[in-house]
Design an enzyme around this catalytic site. Structure first.
Site, PDB file in Angstrom:
ATOM      1  N   GLU A  38      18.936  -1.103 -95.975  1.00 44.84           N
ATOM      2  CA  GLU A  38      20.345  -1.441 -95.708  1.00 44.84           C
ATOM      3  C   GLU A  38      20.823  -2.426 -96.782  1.00 44.84           C
ATOM      4  O   GLU A  38      20.089  -3.335 -97.161  1.00 44.84           O
ATOM      5  CB  GLU A  38      20.429  -2.116 -94.328  1.00 44.84           C
ATOM      6  N   ASN A  68      29.351  -0.647 -93.615  1.00 48.87           N
ATOM      7  CA  ASN A  68      27.952  -0.822 -94.000  1.00 48.87           C
ATOM      8  C   ASN A  68      27.367   0.594 -94.060  1.00 48.87           C
ATOM      9  O   ASN A  68      27.151   1.217 -93.017  1.00 48.87           O
ATOM     10  CB  ASN A  68      27.286  -1.699 -92.933  1.00 48.87           C
ATOM     11  N   LYS A  95      27.352   2.523 -90.583  1.00 49.55           N
ATOM     12  CA  LYS A  95      26.741   1.826 -89.442  1.00 49.55           C
ATOM     13  C   LYS A  95      27.691   1.737 -88.252  1.00 49.55           C
ATOM     14  O   LYS A  95      28.865   1.384 -88.405  1.00 49.55           O
ATOM     15  CB  LYS A  95      26.331   0.426 -89.889  1.00 49.55           C
ATOM     16  N   GLU A 108      28.420 -10.238 -89.554  1.00 48.19           N
ATOM     17  CA  GLU A 108      28.642  -8.822 -89.888  1.00 48.19           C
ATOM     18  C   GLU A 108      29.946  -8.290 -89.293  1.00 48.19           C
ATOM     19  O   GLU A 108      30.592  -7.428 -89.884  1.00 48.19           O
ATOM     20  CB  GLU A 108      27.478  -7.972 -89.375  1.00 48.19           C
ATOM     21  N   CYS A 128      20.023  -0.436 -89.430  1.00 44.80           N
ATOM     22  CA  CYS A 128      19.559  -1.698 -88.849  1.00 44.80           C
ATOM     23  C   CYS A 128      19.766  -1.811 -87.344  1.00 44.80           C
ATOM     24  O   CYS A 128      18.995  -1.278 -86.577  1.00 44.80           O
ATOM     25  CB  CYS A 128      20.166  -2.888 -89.572  1.00 44.80           C
ATOM     26  N   ASN A 148      17.901  -5.213 -92.413  1.00 42.26           N
ATOM     27  CA  ASN A 148      17.761  -6.623 -92.814  1.00 42.26           C
ATOM     28  C   ASN A 148      17.665  -7.384 -91.506  1.00 42.26           C
ATOM     29  O   ASN A 148      18.671  -7.496 -90.790  1.00 42.26           O
ATOM     30  CB  ASN A 148      19.003  -7.137 -93.543  1.00 42.26           C
TER      31      ASN A 148
HETATM   32  N1  ING Z   1      20.450  -7.129 -88.389  1.00 44.60           N
HETATM   33  C1  ING Z   1      19.955  -7.413 -87.073  1.00 44.60           C
HETATM   34  C2  ING Z   1      19.044  -6.403 -86.434  1.00 44.60           C
HETATM   35  O1  ING Z   1      19.391  -5.747 -85.447  1.00 44.60           O
HETATM   36  C3  ING Z   1      20.756  -9.354 -85.924  1.00 44.60           C
HETATM   37  C4  ING Z   1      20.781  -7.943 -86.035  1.00 44.60           C
HETATM   38  C5  ING Z   1      21.913  -9.951 -85.635  1.00 44.60           C
HETATM   39  C6  ING Z   1      19.627 -10.083 -86.115  1.00 44.60           C
HETATM   40  C7  ING Z   1      21.960 -11.289 -85.552  1.00 44.60           C
HETATM   41  C8  ING Z   1      19.663 -11.415 -86.043  1.00 44.60           C
HETATM   42  C9  ING Z   1      20.849 -11.999 -85.761  1.00 44.60           C
HETATM   43  O2  ING Z   1      17.932  -6.365 -86.877  1.00 44.60           O
HETATM   44  C10 ING Z   1      21.262  -6.154 -88.873  1.00 44.60           C
HETATM   45  N2  ING Z   1      21.438  -6.176 -90.219  1.00 44.60           N
HETATM   46  O3  ING Z   1      21.835  -5.323 -88.177  1.00 44.60           O
END
Ligand code: ING
Length: 315
Positions: free
Chosen positions: A47, A111, A128, A147, A173, A198
């Site tokens: 991602e 995204n 996304k 995000e 993600c 990520n």
């Molecule tokens: N990252 C995260 C995931 O689901 C997340 C979501 C949000 C993690 C807030 C930590 C804090 O792994 C992404 N990029 O969607």
């Protein structure tokens, strides 16, 4: 003719805030050359593979971060990668921040994953759907996960495509944590599901989850693979990026739910596996024979409501 294909997960280590697109593309090219050596035909990048994970910083006007976005793909920065991949006969999925101006002149930030076939043709894009984190500045956090400030949910839903001699779907993600993602893909025959991520190891709203980050990562992807008789390629951008540590542990998962290959570093690392797409039928044709066993008449709540509604007290 067995339908075998070699897939690769092109895990990335951190991308610094001031790393140029050219420097990032060099790293992507390096993974591509390794992919060639390993006979990879479909290389999956993470991602937002072109930039640092910029939603960790809040700027009031997202347009200040427009340099992190791409209006076209390929563009002048990425053309060299697309050309080289075509030359080598390697298809790939690349995650990036997309800036799209619609017919009415309204700008949209997504995204996005772009999926490219071995002959260089663009198969599709995926934007996304589940956008995690928050939309406003939240000063109590050690770092932001804004995000929802920088991206709107993809309008196109979850699709699958005839590509790479099979049926391919994508998710990004946070999408991987939701069973609906895999099921909607499974219902469109997905045999290989590509997922970049990520995932910060520190989860501000509930740090008791920190130590479970790697467990949850594999739990959801292995379950999604098994329950839909599909392969899953899960690809991290991990390591210490601008002071924030993110999960690595990229994986290639079989329809049995078993992990076939797993990354061992926190850096740029290619893992690959030669997979048999017909093996999906071992699960799709038996206990997960959807046509025979699913009971959609009892699944209506999945699409008719959003939040949980417990029964009234005393019932
Ligand atoms: N990252 C995260 C995931 O689901 C997340 C979501 C949000 C993690 C807030 C930590 C804090 O792994 C992404 N990029 O969607």
């Amino acid at each position: 003719m067995p339908r075998r294909i070699t897939v690769g997960a092109g895990q990335m280590g951190p991308i610094a805030r001031d790393e140029t697109k050219g420097e990032v593309v060099d790293r992507l090219m390096n993974l591509l050359l390794q992919a060639k050596d390993q006979g990879v035909e479909l290389l999956v990048y993470p991602e937002l593979a072109m930039t640092t994970f910029f939603p960790r910083w809040f700027v009031e006007d997202p347009a200040e971060f427009d340099h992190y976005y791409h209006r076209e793909m390929p563009d002048q920065d990425t053309k060299v990668l697309f050309d080289e991949a075509k030359q080598l006969g390697i298809g790939f999925a690349l995650g990036y921040a997309e800036l799209y101006t619609d017919d009415e002149g309204i700008e949209h930030r997504y995204n996005t994953y772009i999926l490219v076939e071995r002959d260089g043709s663009v198969v599709s894009k995926f934007r996304k759907i589940h956008i995690p984190g928050h939309a406003d500045y939240e000063p109590w956090r050690q770092f932001q996960h804004a995000e929802r400030h920088y991206f709107e949910p993809g309008p196109d839903g979850f699709g699958t495509w005839q590509a790479f001699d099979g049926v391919v779907g994508m998710a990004i993600c946070n999408d991987r944590r939701w069973p609906e993602t895999y099921r909607v893909l499974g219902l469109q025959g997905a045999e290989v599901i590509l997922i970049g991520y990520n995932t910060p190891l520190y989860y501000s709203p509930d740090p008791t989850q920190n130590a479970l980050s790697g467990f949850h990562n594999h739990l959801v992807m292995q379950a999604g693979a098994y329950q839909n008789g599909a392969y899953v390629v899960g690809v991290a951008k991990g390591g210490f990026e601008e002071g924030v540590e993110s999960l690595s542990q990229s994986v290639i998962i079989a329809p049995s739910g078993q992990i076939i290959a797993q990354a061992i570093t926190l850096e740029d690392e290619l893992i690959s596996a030669n997979i048999d797409l017909d093996f999906c039928e071992t699960y799709k044709g038996t206990l997960f024979n959807f046509d025979y066993y699913r009971m959609p008449e009892h699944y209506g709540l999945v699409t008719s409501q959003r939040g949980a509604v417990p029964p009234p007290m005393g019932s």
